[in-house]
Write a protein that holds these residues in place. Structure first.
Motif, short mmCIF file in Angstrom:
data_model
loop_
_atom_site.label_atom_id
_atom_site.label_comp_id
_atom_site.label_asym_id
_atom_site.label_seq_id
_atom_site.Cartn_x
_atom_site.Cartn_y
_atom_site.Cartn_z
N ASN A 14 60.18 28.54 30.67
CA ASN A 14 60.45 26.93 30.68
C ASN A 14 61.55 26.69 31.57
O ASN A 14 62.71 27.25 31.30
N ILE A 15 61.36 25.89 32.53
CA ILE A 15 62.40 25.38 33.46
C ILE A 15 62.96 24.21 32.76
O ILE A 15 62.17 23.39 32.57
N LYS A 16 64.31 24.13 32.82
CA LYS A 16 64.95 22.95 32.10
C LYS A 16 65.88 22.74 33.12
O LYS A 16 66.63 23.27 33.72
N ALA A 17 65.88 20.86 33.34
CA ALA A 17 66.68 20.61 34.29
C ALA A 17 67.44 19.30 33.86
O ALA A 17 66.62 18.52 33.08
N SER A 18 68.37 19.00 34.50
CA SER A 18 69.20 17.53 34.55
C SER A 18 68.51 16.91 35.80
O SER A 18 67.91 17.49 36.60
N LYS A 20 70.77 16.60 38.12
CA LYS A 20 71.63 17.28 39.12
C LYS A 20 70.75 18.80 39.40
O LYS A 20 71.09 19.08 40.70
N GLY A 21 70.39 19.32 38.61
CA GLY A 21 69.88 20.67 38.75
C GLY A 21 69.23 21.32 37.81
O GLY A 21 69.23 21.03 36.63
N VAL A 22 68.87 22.59 37.83
CA VAL A 22 68.13 23.60 36.90
C VAL A 22 69.25 23.77 36.10
O VAL A 22 70.52 24.40 36.21
N VAL A 23 69.22 23.70 34.67
CA VAL A 23 70.17 23.88 33.70
C VAL A 23 69.97 25.22 32.92
O VAL A 23 70.64 26.16 32.51
N ALA A 24 68.38 25.58 32.76
CA ALA A 24 68.05 26.93 32.17
C ALA A 24 66.69 27.16 32.73
O ALA A 24 65.68 26.56 32.89
N ILE A 25 66.48 28.50 32.52
CA ILE A 25 65.07 29.00 32.53
C ILE A 25 64.98 30.02 31.40
O ILE A 25 65.59 31.01 31.09
N GLU A 26 63.85 29.51 30.48
CA GLU A 26 63.92 30.43 29.28
C GLU A 26 62.34 31.24 29.37
O GLU A 26 61.53 31.02 29.56
N PHE A 27 62.81 32.53 28.70
CA PHE A 27 61.59 33.37 28.80
C PHE A 27 60.84 33.36 27.41
O PHE A 27 61.00 32.38 26.58
N VAL A 61 67.20 25.98 45.14
CA VAL A 61 67.17 24.64 43.92
C VAL A 61 68.61 24.52 43.74
O VAL A 61 69.23 25.51 43.50
N SER A 62 68.96 23.29 43.43
CA SER A 62 70.06 22.80 42.83
C SER A 62 70.31 23.45 41.10
O SER A 62 69.34 23.42 40.67
N LEU A 63 71.40 23.91 40.87
CA LEU A 63 71.77 24.32 39.63
C LEU A 63 72.85 23.54 38.90
O LEU A 63 73.48 23.06 39.69
N ASP A 64 72.56 23.29 37.66
CA ASP A 64 73.39 22.52 36.66
C ASP A 64 73.83 23.42 35.61
O ASP A 64 73.41 23.06 34.56
N MET A 65 74.42 24.58 35.78
CA MET A 65 74.88 25.52 34.71
C MET A 65 75.93 25.19 34.01
O MET A 65 77.08 24.75 34.71
N GLN A 66 76.04 25.20 32.71
CA GLN A 66 77.38 24.82 31.92
C GLN A 66 77.75 26.25 31.38
O GLN A 66 77.13 27.00 30.81
N GLY A 67 79.18 26.61 31.60
CA GLY A 67 79.70 27.74 31.06
C GLY A 67 81.44 27.88 31.34
O GLY A 67 81.79 26.46 32.14
N THR A 68 82.04 28.54 30.85
CA THR A 68 83.30 28.73 31.11
C THR A 68 83.78 28.90 32.65
O THR A 68 82.79 29.40 33.38
N ASP A 69 84.98 28.66 33.06
CA ASP A 69 85.32 28.92 34.57
C ASP A 69 85.02 30.56 34.78
O ASP A 69 84.64 30.75 35.97
#
Length: 154
Positions: A14-18, A20-27, A61-69
């Motif tokens: 499952n490709i999840k995106a905003s 801005k870009g890909v937020v997650a890819i789920e198995f 592809v653009s990415l929009d990953m959320q995480g700590t620095d």
């Protein structure tokens, strides 16, 4: 949030995106799940299809990953590990100027929300043995074999 399903040799993703870009890819995605696609999910779908057919080695592809620095730093380092290559957690820790943070690197690697594109599957043990993977060791072995990578299976 947008999403699009793709059937691959390693199962449904499952490709999840905003916008801005890909937020997650789920198995192990539910193939009956509803989809709400956008240009980002479609571009990711196309690039993953090309990867699985052996045409694509580098993703754009653009990415929009959320995480700590720190997580973001580790994920950027993972993106530098080229198709068909592997590295160890120690290599990544040294690469992010935190040579003693091997376990923290492992934790950040495990929280990578965009596997395959951010190639955490290319991180293996220093001995050459496979280590954990969110999609399972068999999936990791399949991806590495697909890329022509050598590793110790046991």
């Amino acid at each position: 949030m947008f999403n699009q399903l793709i059937h691959t040799p390693i199962g449904w993703l499952n490709i999840k995106a905003s916008d801005k870009g890909v937020v997650a890819i789920e198995f192990n995605a539910d193939q009956a799940a509803s989809q709400k696609m956008n240009t980002v999910t479609q571009q990711c779908f196309e690039q993953l299809s090309e990867y699985f057919t052996g045409v694509r080695k580098v993703f754009s592809v653009s990415l929009d990953m959320q995480g700590t620095d720190f997580q973001q730093q580790v994920w950027r380092a993972l993106e530098q590990v080229e198709f068909g290559q592997t590295c160890s957690y120690t290599d990544i820790a040294v690469g992010v100027s935190s040579p003693k943070a091997v376990r923290a690197v492992g934790a950040a690697n495990g929280r990578n929300p965009v596997p395959i594109i951010v190639p955490c599957h290319r991180v293996i043990g220093r001995s050459g043995k496979l280590t954990g993977y969110a999609g399972g060791i068999d999936t990791k072995a399949w991806l590495l074999t697909h890329e022509g990578t050598n590793f110790l299976s046991k």
